[in-house]
Design an enzyme around this catalytic site. Structure first.
Site, PDB file in Angstrom:
ATOM      1  N   SER A  42       0.822  -1.211   0.000  1.00  0.00           N
ATOM      2  CA  SER A  42       0.000   0.000   0.000  1.00  0.00           C
ATOM      3  C   SER A  42       0.854   1.259   0.000  1.00  0.00           C
ATOM      4  O   SER A  42       0.503   2.268  -0.618  1.00  0.00           O
ATOM      5  CB  SER A  42      -0.945  -0.002   1.208  1.00  0.00           C
ATOM      6  OG  SER A  42      -0.214  -0.132   2.415  1.00  0.00           O
ATOM      7  N   TYR A  44       3.981   1.453  -1.274  1.00  0.00           N
ATOM      8  CA  TYR A  44       4.550   1.530  -2.623  1.00  0.00           C
ATOM      9  C   TYR A  44       3.523   2.102  -3.591  1.00  0.00           C
ATOM     10  O   TYR A  44       3.834   2.997  -4.396  1.00  0.00           O
ATOM     11  CB  TYR A  44       4.998   0.144  -3.091  1.00  0.00           C
ATOM     12  CG  TYR A  44       5.565   0.142  -4.491  1.00  0.00           C
ATOM     13  CD1 TYR A  44       6.929   0.271  -4.708  1.00  0.00           C
ATOM     14  CD2 TYR A  44       4.732   0.039  -5.602  1.00  0.00           C
ATOM     15  CE1 TYR A  44       7.453   0.295  -5.990  1.00  0.00           C
ATOM     16  CE2 TYR A  44       5.239   0.073  -6.888  1.00  0.00           C
ATOM     17  CZ  TYR A  44       6.599   0.195  -7.076  1.00  0.00           C
ATOM     18  OH  TYR A  44       7.101   0.233  -8.354  1.00  0.00           O
ATOM     19  N   LYS A 122      -6.557 -12.439  -8.533  1.00  0.00           N
ATOM     20  CA  LYS A 122      -5.176 -11.984  -8.744  1.00  0.00           C
ATOM     21  C   LYS A 122      -4.280 -12.737  -7.757  1.00  0.00           C
ATOM     22  O   LYS A 122      -4.200 -12.391  -6.583  1.00  0.00           O
ATOM     23  CB  LYS A 122      -5.057 -10.471  -8.552  1.00  0.00           C
ATOM     24  CG  LYS A 122      -3.679  -9.922  -8.925  1.00  0.00           C
ATOM     25  CD  LYS A 122      -3.659  -8.386  -8.852  1.00  0.00           C
ATOM     26  CE  LYS A 122      -2.300  -7.856  -9.286  1.00  0.00           C
ATOM     27  NZ  LYS A 122      -1.209  -8.305  -8.414  1.00  0.00           N
ATOM     28  N   ARG A 143       9.428 -13.543 -15.603  1.00  0.00           N
ATOM     29  CA  ARG A 143       9.139 -12.340 -16.387  1.00  0.00           C
ATOM     30  C   ARG A 143      10.370 -11.449 -16.517  1.00  0.00           C
ATOM     31  O   ARG A 143      10.586 -10.821 -17.537  1.00  0.00           O
ATOM     32  CB  ARG A 143       7.995 -11.545 -15.741  1.00  0.00           C
ATOM     33  CG  ARG A 143       7.647 -10.284 -16.514  1.00  0.00           C
ATOM     34  CD  ARG A 143       6.344  -9.690 -16.052  1.00  0.00           C
ATOM     35  NE  ARG A 143       6.369  -9.323 -14.643  1.00  0.00           N
ATOM     36  CZ  ARG A 143       5.300  -8.918 -13.966  1.00  0.00           C
ATOM     37  NH1 ARG A 143       4.116  -8.870 -14.570  1.00  0.00           N
ATOM     38  NH2 ARG A 143       5.382  -8.590 -12.690  1.00  0.00           N
ATOM     39  N   CYS A 429      19.624 -21.813  22.272  1.00  0.00           N
ATOM     40  CA  CYS A 429      20.082 -22.485  23.486  1.00  0.00           C
ATOM     41  C   CYS A 429      20.590 -23.860  23.070  1.00  0.00           C
ATOM     42  O   CYS A 429      19.866 -24.622  22.427  1.00  0.00           O
ATOM     43  CB  CYS A 429      18.930 -22.633  24.487  1.00  0.00           C
ATOM     44  SG  CYS A 429      19.341 -23.670  25.919  1.00  0.00           S
ATOM     45  N   CYS A 434      17.659 -28.689  28.299  1.00  0.00           N
ATOM     46  CA  CYS A 434      16.794 -27.522  28.531  1.00  0.00           C
ATOM     47  C   CYS A 434      15.341 -27.983  28.646  1.00  0.00           C
ATOM     48  O   CYS A 434      14.820 -28.647  27.741  1.00  0.00           O
ATOM     49  CB  CYS A 434      16.942 -26.544  27.374  1.00  0.00           C
ATOM     50  SG  CYS A 434      15.791 -25.159  27.431  1.00  0.00           S
TER      51      CYS A 434
END
Length: 679
Positions: A42, A44, A122, A143, A429, A434
């Site tokens: 938006s 851009y 689209k 393209r 970690c 752990c």
């Protein structure tokens, strides 16, 4: 607010246009060439429209390097160049129904009569060109800048939706979109985050980054798909309309998006837009708008194109679905591989149909780039309509006492020092004991795609670990009913049910165990290939790095990870303990040397699974279908041969019924599987 161009001098407009060109071209480079945009669409679009406005008022300001005159990006080093004999154009954009109406009014005024339009989704992906000669795929390309693209033939040949040979011996150049389905995108980012690798911002970037891999094996693993929608030259086709062309594409063997519609009025067009703007979150792939095309192909040809866009089509872009919310906290959590991930905790907001209160901040580099702080008002959106993501910070509302986030230096679970491994952006970690890693490992082991221990989820595992009833996966098989009854909300019946599920998992085939052990870089598919090749866990543990790397071109990264895992004395002890409690460690599936069952009714069929399956898991059903020659698809289209519907089946079942596709319930599929086993 910017000045109106007609109130500006040429010098003022020239200065602003030059600045806009520089900014937009840098954003284009990041988007097209690096597949790593640093700005929302938006933002851009807003800058781009301003440049268009200036250039329309002052045509002398148009330059050859202006983004308004360019299509796509540059050709990336590492790929051969491909010249498009007929350029691959982009589309013009509109952002409101009023602008769309203006486009249609101009077009119909130009041709002198009303026009039917084909409305198409689209797809948010990467434009693709496929070249066939006498019906055989000979080249795939991007393209690029519209005139020159990248030769990615080896990569596109790994994509299942792209036919290697057409049903007719045509010589054609077909254009379409390559995309990554939402589920594949979410799984890929989960794997990358667990491995300490940078995540992709959205499915479009993931698809583009994948297609530009120099190793086609990576492409094959990432489950890309395609929808084809256009052709360079109409002559080889019999179709006379855009909608018929899509149908002809499907007959030739291409994947097309079935959700197109011919609109006979603008009311039909606006209804289509409204429908898919609401349905967008439910689709299996990302869309960012609707494309409206003049339906008659002769009219498309006569209208032609500008240097950049066709005159017969326009893209209606959806507005960004963003919501402001308050950042209340940032939590640092430890995953099963030791990666420490920051998560933003926010005031709940409604976004794309769901309530969102948390969003991943991925890693320290991402935190630094966003500069989010406790107390900030942030804008939240869903990347690719899936993953909640903070798009920006409202600095005007930042509290004066807001401080930069402090990056932890010790593990929040066990207190061990955190490290940055080479070539990783993640904090990690590396303490194998752990507690957070152990618990997450247990959850993974019990998960559906691993040992599939129904009812053994994070809540129960947390209690088992806290009460010192289980400290590793072998301990699950030593649990007693009396021990389970000491847990919160576990009664007699649920304890028996859980013990039955644990006991049943002892008989799983080796590939499930390998995946459940959580070996780095070993997903479900790799686990199956390894299990098929070696047959027993003893053979695998004795294998060399070279032997593993040679399996189906698996490569050194995976092979090294497997060898390092099984070099551990603790792992050797764990395997012995699993065997002592009668957990199967041999492969029980179809042999890797046995081809898919070409005599099966399912051979060559396209099958879709939907709804909740009670008798077996979806991965098991998928594996059975694939072993019998079927292709399991993620969405229903006109090319689908069969839909297998469990309970609570939704839109996929409805679409199958609309398209008159054969539907089986779970009972019929189960009976077919039983008959096959007895044959």
């Amino acid at each position: 607010m910017a000045d109106k161009p007609n109130t500006m001098t040429v010098e003022q407009a020239a200065d602003e246009a030059a600045a806009l060109r520089q900014t937009l071209n840098e954003w284009r480079r990041q988007y097209y060439d690096e597949d790593a945009p640093n700005v929302e669409d938006s933002v851009y679009d807003q800058k781009y429209e301003r440049l268009v406005e200036l250039e329309q008022t002052f045509p002398q300001l148009v330059t050859p390097d202006s983004p308004t005159q360019l299509v796509g990006g540059t050709v990336k080093a590492g790929f051969d160049k491909v010249t498009h004999e007929i350029p691959m154009l982009s589309l013009g954009d509109v952002f409101s129904q009023a602008e769309l109406q203006e486009f249609v009014d101009r077009l119909e005024q130009n041709v002198g009569h009303p026009v039917d339009y084909n409305c198409e989704l689209k797809i948010d992906g990467l434009a693709l060109s496929l070249r066939y000669e006498d019906g055989v795929l000979v080249q795939g390309s991007t393209r690029g800048n519209g005139t020159v693209g990248e030769d990615i033939t080896a990569n596109i040949k790994t994509i299942k939706s792209i036919p290697q040979r057409l049903t007719r011996p045509l010589t054609i150049d077909v254009r379409g979109e390559c995309y990554m389905p939402k589920a594949a995108f979410a799984a890929l980012n989960e794997r990358r985050e667990a491995a300490g690798e940078p995540v992709f911002a959205n499915p479009r970037n993931a698809a583009a980054g994948t297609l530009r891999q120099l190793d086609s094996r990576v492409v094959a693993e990432r489950q890309l798909s395609t929808f084809m929608y256009n052709i360079a030259d109409y002559e080889p086709l019999t179709a006379r309309t855009q909608s018929d062309m899509l149908t002809e594409f499907a007959d030739l063997g291409f994947a097309i998006n079935p959700d197109f519609k011919v609109a006979h009025s603008m009311a039909d067009v606006f209804s289509y837009i409204d429908h898919y703007q609401n349905e967008r979150p439910e689709l299996a792939y990302g869309i960012d708008g609707i494309v409206i095309k003049a339906n008659p192909l002769p009219l498309q040809r006569s209208l032609g194109a500008t240097v950049k866009v066709p005159r017969w089509a326009i893209a209606f872009k959806f507005p960004p679905d963003e919501q402001p919310t308050l950042l209340k906290d940032v939590e640092w959590t430890v995953g099963r591989t030791g990666v420490v991930t920051p998560t933003a905790v926010m005031e709940p907001v409604q976004l794309a149909g769901t309530t969102v209160a948390r969003a991943s901040l991925h890693n320290p580099d991402y935190v630094a780039a966003k500069d989010v702080r406790i107390g900030d008002t942030v804008l939240l959106h869903k990347a690719g309509d899936i993953i909640p993501e903070i798009s920006s910070v409202d600095l005007a509302k930042r509290p004066k006492d807001a401080q930069p986030l402090v990056i932890p230096t010790t593990c929040p679970s066990c207190g061990a020092p955190l490290v940055h491994l080479e070539d990783e952006v993640a904090l990690r970690c590396i303490n194998p004991k752990c507690p957070a890693q152990v618990q997450e490992g247990l959850v993974h082991f019990a998960s559906r795609n691993a040992m599939n221990i129904d009812g053994l989820g994070p809540r129960i595992i947390a209690q088992l670990y806290a009460n010192r009833l289980v400290s590793d996966v072998a301990g699950l098989y030593r649990l007693t009913k009396a021990q389970l009854l000491t847990l919160d909300k576990i009664k007699d019946k649920s304890a028996e049910k859980l013990l039955t599920a644990i006991d049943r998992s002892r008989d799983n085939s080796l590939e499930r165990l390998l995946f459940g052990l959580g070996i780095r870089h070993v997903g479900a598919k790799v686990a199956r290939l390894i299990a098929q090749h070696f047959g027993t866990i003893e053979a695998l543990m004795a294998a060399s790095q070279e032997e593993i790397a040679a399996i189906d071109s698996m490569g050194d990264v995976i092979a090294n990870a497997v060898v390092q895992y099984f070099e551990s004395d603790e792992v050797h002890t764990l395997i012995r303990e699993l065997q002592a409690v009668n957990v199967n460690t041999t492969y029980q599936g179809p042999s890797a040397t046995v081809a898919e069952d070409s005599n099966s009714w399912f051979a060559g069929k396209r099958v879709v699974l939907t709804g909740k399956l009670e008798s077996f898991t979806r991965p098991d059903a998928t594996q059975w279908l694939q072993a019998h020659g079927a292709t399991v698809m993620g969405s229903v289209s006109k090319k689908t041969d069969l839909v297998i519907a469990g309970s609570d089946a939704g839109s996929k079942l409805q679409k199958a019924q609309q398209l008159d596709i054969t539907v089986w319930d779970e009972a019929r599929f189960s009976e077919t599987m039983r008959e096959d086993a007895q044959a």
